[in-house]
Enzyme design. Sequence first.
Site, PDB file in Angstrom:
ATOM      1  N   ASP A   1      -1.000  10.529   6.616  1.00  0.00           N
ATOM      2  CA  ASP A   1      -1.831   9.485   7.245  1.00  0.00           C
ATOM      3  C   ASP A   1      -2.521   9.991   8.520  1.00  0.00           C
ATOM      4  OD1 ASP A   1      -1.205   7.613   5.305  1.00  0.00           O
ATOM      5  OD2 ASP A   1       0.490   6.782   6.426  1.00  0.00           O
TER       6      ASP A   1
ATOM      7  N   GLN B   1       0.901  -1.162   0.000  1.00  0.00           N
ATOM      8  CA  GLN B   1       0.000   0.000   0.000  1.00  0.00           C
ATOM      9  C   GLN B   1       0.934   1.205   0.000  1.00  0.00           C
ATOM     10  OE1 GLN B   1      -3.223   0.964  -0.378  1.00  0.00           O
ATOM     11  NE2 GLN B   1      -2.421   3.029  -0.132  1.00  0.00           N
ATOM     12  N   CYS B   2       1.081   1.854  -1.146  1.00  0.00           N
ATOM     13  CA  CYS B   2       2.092   2.917  -1.263  1.00  0.00           C
ATOM     14  C   CYS B   2       1.564   4.327  -1.010  1.00  0.00           C
ATOM     15  CB  CYS B   2       2.764   2.858  -2.632  1.00  0.00           C
ATOM     16  SG  CYS B   2       3.838   1.421  -2.781  1.00  0.00           S
TER      17      CYS B   2
ATOM     18  N   HIS C   1     -11.256   6.863 -10.254  1.00  0.00           N
ATOM     19  CA  HIS C   1      -9.866   7.336 -10.177  1.00  0.00           C
ATOM     20  C   HIS C   1      -9.105   7.097 -11.485  1.00  0.00           C
ATOM     21  CE1 HIS C   1      -9.037   8.891  -6.192  1.00  0.00           C
ATOM     22  NE2 HIS C   1      -9.528   7.824  -5.584  1.00  0.00           N
TER      23      HIS C   1
ATOM     24  N   ASN D   1      -5.023   1.349  -7.583  1.00  0.00           N
ATOM     25  CA  ASN D   1      -3.834   0.969  -8.337  1.00  0.00           C
ATOM     26  C   ASN D   1      -4.231   0.714  -9.801  1.00  0.00           C
ATOM     27  OD1 ASN D   1      -2.174   1.162  -6.034  1.00  0.00           O
ATOM     28  ND2 ASN D   1      -2.967  -0.816  -5.334  1.00  0.00           N
TER      29      ASN D   1
ATOM     30  N   TYR E   1     -12.619  14.670   0.220  1.00  0.00           N
ATOM     31  CA  TYR E   1     -13.647  13.923  -0.511  1.00  0.00           C
ATOM     32  C   TYR E   1     -14.947  14.727  -0.587  1.00  0.00           C
ATOM     33  CZ  TYR E   1     -10.841   9.656   0.293  1.00  0.00           C
ATOM     34  OH  TYR E   1      -9.843   8.721   0.327  1.00  0.00           O
TER      35      TYR E   1
ATOM     36  N   ARG F   1      -9.281  -2.577   8.298  1.00  0.00           N
ATOM     37  CA  ARG F   1      -9.621  -1.387   7.507  1.00  0.00           C
ATOM     38  C   ARG F   1      -9.699  -0.189   8.450  1.00  0.00           C
ATOM     39  NH1 ARG F   1     -15.021  -0.683   3.684  1.00  0.00           N
ATOM     40  NH2 ARG F   1     -14.571   1.462   3.019  1.00  0.00           N
ATOM     41  N   MET F   2      -8.924   0.861   8.133  1.00  0.00           N
ATOM     42  CA  MET F   2      -8.813   1.987   9.064  1.00  0.00           C
ATOM     43  C   MET F   2     -10.125   2.736   9.245  1.00  0.00           C
ATOM     44  SD  MET F   2      -4.993   3.401   8.539  1.00  0.00           S
ATOM     45  CE  MET F   2      -5.072   3.723   6.795  1.00  0.00           C
TER      46      MET F   2
ATOM     47  N   HIS G   1     -15.928   4.068  -7.103  1.00  0.00           N
ATOM     48  CA  HIS G   1     -14.971   5.087  -6.666  1.00  0.00           C
ATOM     49  C   HIS G   1     -13.576   4.817  -7.245  1.00  0.00           C
ATOM     50  CE1 HIS G   1     -13.283   8.103  -3.852  1.00  0.00           C
ATOM     51  NE2 HIS G   1     -12.230   7.290  -3.874  1.00  0.00           N
TER      52      HIS G   1
ATOM     53  N   GLU H   1      -9.373  13.221  -4.718  1.00  0.00           N
ATOM     54  CA  GLU H   1     -10.508  12.579  -4.046  1.00  0.00           C
ATOM     55  C   GLU H   1     -11.835  13.308  -4.228  1.00  0.00           C
ATOM     56  OE1 GLU H   1     -10.300   9.622  -3.221  1.00  0.00           O
ATOM     57  OE2 GLU H   1      -8.132   9.325  -3.036  1.00  0.00           O
TER      58      GLU H   1
ATOM     59  N   GLY I   1     -10.647   0.758   2.105  1.00  0.00           N
ATOM     60  CA  GLY I   1     -11.769   0.126   1.426  1.00  0.00           C
ATOM     61  C   GLY I   1     -11.327  -0.299   0.040  1.00  0.00           C
ATOM     62  N   GLY I   2     -10.659   0.625  -0.623  1.00  0.00           N
ATOM     63  CA  GLY I   2     -10.140   0.342  -1.947  1.00  0.00           C
ATOM     64  C   GLY I   2      -8.962   1.240  -2.242  1.00  0.00           C
ATOM     65  N   MET I   3      -8.097   0.790  -3.155  1.00  0.00           N
ATOM     66  CA  MET I   3      -6.958   1.606  -3.587  1.00  0.00           C
ATOM     67  C   MET I   3      -6.889   1.496  -5.105  1.00  0.00           C
ATOM     68  SD  MET I   3      -4.443   3.598  -2.912  1.00  0.00           S
ATOM     69  CE  MET I   3      -3.527   4.282  -4.285  1.00  0.00           C
TER      70      MET I   3
HETATM   71  N1  BES Z   1      -6.933   6.603  -2.733  1.00  0.00           N
HETATM   72  C1  BES Z   1      -7.867   6.283  -1.720  1.00  0.00           C
HETATM   73  C2  BES Z   1      -7.253   5.540  -0.570  1.00  0.00           C
HETATM   74  C3  BES Z   1      -6.116   6.261   0.098  1.00  0.00           C
HETATM   75  C4  BES Z   1      -6.167   7.620   0.353  1.00  0.00           C
HETATM   76  C5  BES Z   1      -4.994   5.565   0.468  1.00  0.00           C
HETATM   77  C6  BES Z   1      -5.093   8.261   0.970  1.00  0.00           C
HETATM   78  C7  BES Z   1      -3.937   6.208   1.073  1.00  0.00           C
HETATM   79  C8  BES Z   1      -3.986   7.557   1.329  1.00  0.00           C
HETATM   80  C9  BES Z   1      -9.044   5.455  -2.267  1.00  0.00           C
HETATM   81  O1  BES Z   1      -9.417   5.809  -3.549  1.00  0.00           O
HETATM   82  C10 BES Z   1     -10.231   5.720  -1.393  1.00  0.00           C
HETATM   83  O2  BES Z   1     -10.645   6.840  -1.312  1.00  0.00           O
HETATM   84  N2  BES Z   1     -10.797   4.687  -0.772  1.00  0.00           N
HETATM   85  C11 BES Z   1     -11.989   4.803   0.024  1.00  0.00           C
HETATM   86  C12 BES Z   1     -13.161   4.281  -0.786  1.00  0.00           C
HETATM   87  C13 BES Z   1     -14.451   4.985  -0.552  1.00  0.00           C
HETATM   88  C14 BES Z   1     -14.376   6.470  -0.663  1.00  0.00           C
HETATM   89  C15 BES Z   1     -15.517   4.450  -1.487  1.00  0.00           C
HETATM   90  C16 BES Z   1     -11.803   3.976   1.292  1.00  0.00           C
HETATM   91  O3  BES Z   1     -10.791   3.285   1.410  1.00  0.00           O
HETATM   92  O4  BES Z   1     -12.633   4.036   2.176  1.00  0.00           O
HETATM   93 ZN    ZN Z   2     -10.270   7.728  -3.633  1.00  0.00          ZN
END
Ligand code: BES
Ligand code: ZN
Length: 614
Positions: A385, A128-129, A309, A282, A393, A562-563, A305, A328, A278-280
């Site tokens: 972080d 997870q970068c 991206h 990549n 968002y 999941r954070m 979502h 975002e 939730g998702g990344m």
């Molecule tokens: N790019 C983000 C995840 C992220 C943000 C990772 C900042 C590291 C640093 C990803 O697109 C995201 O927003 N995920 C959300 C999904 C949701 C908005 C549907 C998540 O993980 O909750």
């Molecule tokens: Zn996002």
Amino acid sequence: MAPIDPHSFTDSTHPLTTHISLSLYFDFSTSTIISSALLTLCAPHTGDLLLDTRSLTVKSVIDPINNTPLPFCLSTDVDPIKGQPLTVSLTNNSKILITFVTSPSSSALQWLTPPQTFNKKFPFVYTQCQSIHARSIFPCQDTPTSRVRYNAKLNIPHQLSAVMSARHVERRAPLAGGDSCFACDDSLWCAEGRVVEEFTMEQPIPPYLFAFAVGEIAYREVGPRTKVFAEAVPAVLDAAAKEFAGTEDMIRVGEKLFGDYDWERFDLLVLPPSFPYGGMENPRMVFLTPTVIKGDASGAQVVAHELAHSWTGNLITNKTNDHFWLNEGFTTYAERRIVEAVQGEDIAALNIGIGWKGLVDEMERFKDNMEFTKLLTNQEGIDPDDVYSQVPYEKGFQFLWRIERQIGRAAFDEFLKKYIAAFKFQSIDTFTFLDFLKSNIPGIEKEIDLKIWTEGTGIPSDAMEPVSNIYTKIVSLANEFKQGRMPSEEEVANWHGQEWELYLENLPKSVEASQVTGLDCRYRLSESKDYEVKVAFLQLAIASRCSEYYNIVEKTLKEVGRMKYLRPLYTALVQGNVKKEEEKIFAQRVFSEARETYHPIAQGVVESILSKHL
Ligand code: BES
Ligand code: ZN
């Protein structure tokens, strides 16, 4: 000499890297990667070149043209946010070969032992970068201002397979005599039982989009350009294939709204439950938490979502994290347009409503630190972080929605397409967007206060709650709960996860303990399979000090990483003015027992929550 990004040592007078060639030998017995990276710069350079690293051991730096060593220095000062700069002295060089080893505590990598996987037979590792963790895998100019193409050879045990956010070239036997590109000796590279998986990424990407996973991985085909990958567990693969069956329809909607899909494949990888997001997004392969598989196709929102991206974030990228809302906010807007097209206006309005409440709550969280209620932020000295929030968002979404209301949907759609076409494969800042907006929508700055929206704190007065019958009904039911009225069976008959989530989020922060148990007896929210619902309920239960739910809280904190779930639960346990000694001890104990199962990024975030309050 000046840094170009508050989170990178990259210097404005240095040429940027355009290509990276990686050779990675995965040593699961030590949780390290024995590696080499060949960097190509956009122009030859003389003098110092600064690269970002974190917890890497650098073995050598070589001029690959004549195989001679280049002087280098890995700083012994460790910046707690940026890591350690690697300084290489160049004399008209445009290529640099670095050999190095990652650390078992690399912040981008989670190494899972066989017992930590579903099948319990083989180890698993994934990356997870984002935002600034690529530097803990290889030395690089770890700023989204830079865009690189790359190829990668992953040398792994033959029982495993590798996937990457890149084109798969081949799986083959390792070769002696140069294949390892100095990463390690041939005796190791070509040892019995090893294979090489080769990948190439032809589109230039910011380093935070670099991604791989290695493990016992299998897939199902779900569309013409989509496979879903996961640990090779038939039940997981089948459930995932079912959940994501509608992906191709969403890609088509995206193409209609935002222009061609430029990444060829849109594969999905479902990770183990410890995945911190939730998702990344990549590229070519989105990474997902398994908690999105709920059996009711609602995981589609997260896929929408990450898919969005592909245009906003991956094609047009924020120049630095100060402009993170460009990634975002645009993506949240685009996600909701896709959701509206495939699931209808009501569901889109629910999402907007959940987002609105999230935004309002963030104002409370940042009331002593209003900088992070702005769209354009100053993150000098700040770990991204630590300040991750809904603001980029949801305030970003609100800003774009406000522009849409001003100029009408047709004109806004045309503008969006033009914006994406104009800046694709570029990294831009807020001002570039505003200039483009003003020149394409003449007079817009007289209708909307663009400065208040982008540089002001708080929620601008022309932001808006969604208008929809279901949304309004649910919010008013939540308000009635304060007077002691619970919704009836009839009223909740058609509620799914998102309706409950909206309802719970709109309840007061804490209520009488008897009201919490009353609600749960009737609707069994603490047993929900939907973590959004379960966690929203548990948060209320903790704030209302219903200790009978703490065993479920503990179980939840130990089964997912999941954070989005860890943050509110740990925060609810330790935050507040009232004495919460028991809860604090409980939070510390659970964290010490669960810690090893979390991704290093999540470990850091929970640590910082606990340390703020203990
Ligand atoms: N790019 C983000 C995840 C992220 C943000 C990772 C900042 C590291 C640093 C990803 O697109 C995201 O927003 N995920 C959300 C999904 C949701 C908005 C549907 C998540 O993980 O909750
Ligand atoms: Zn996002």
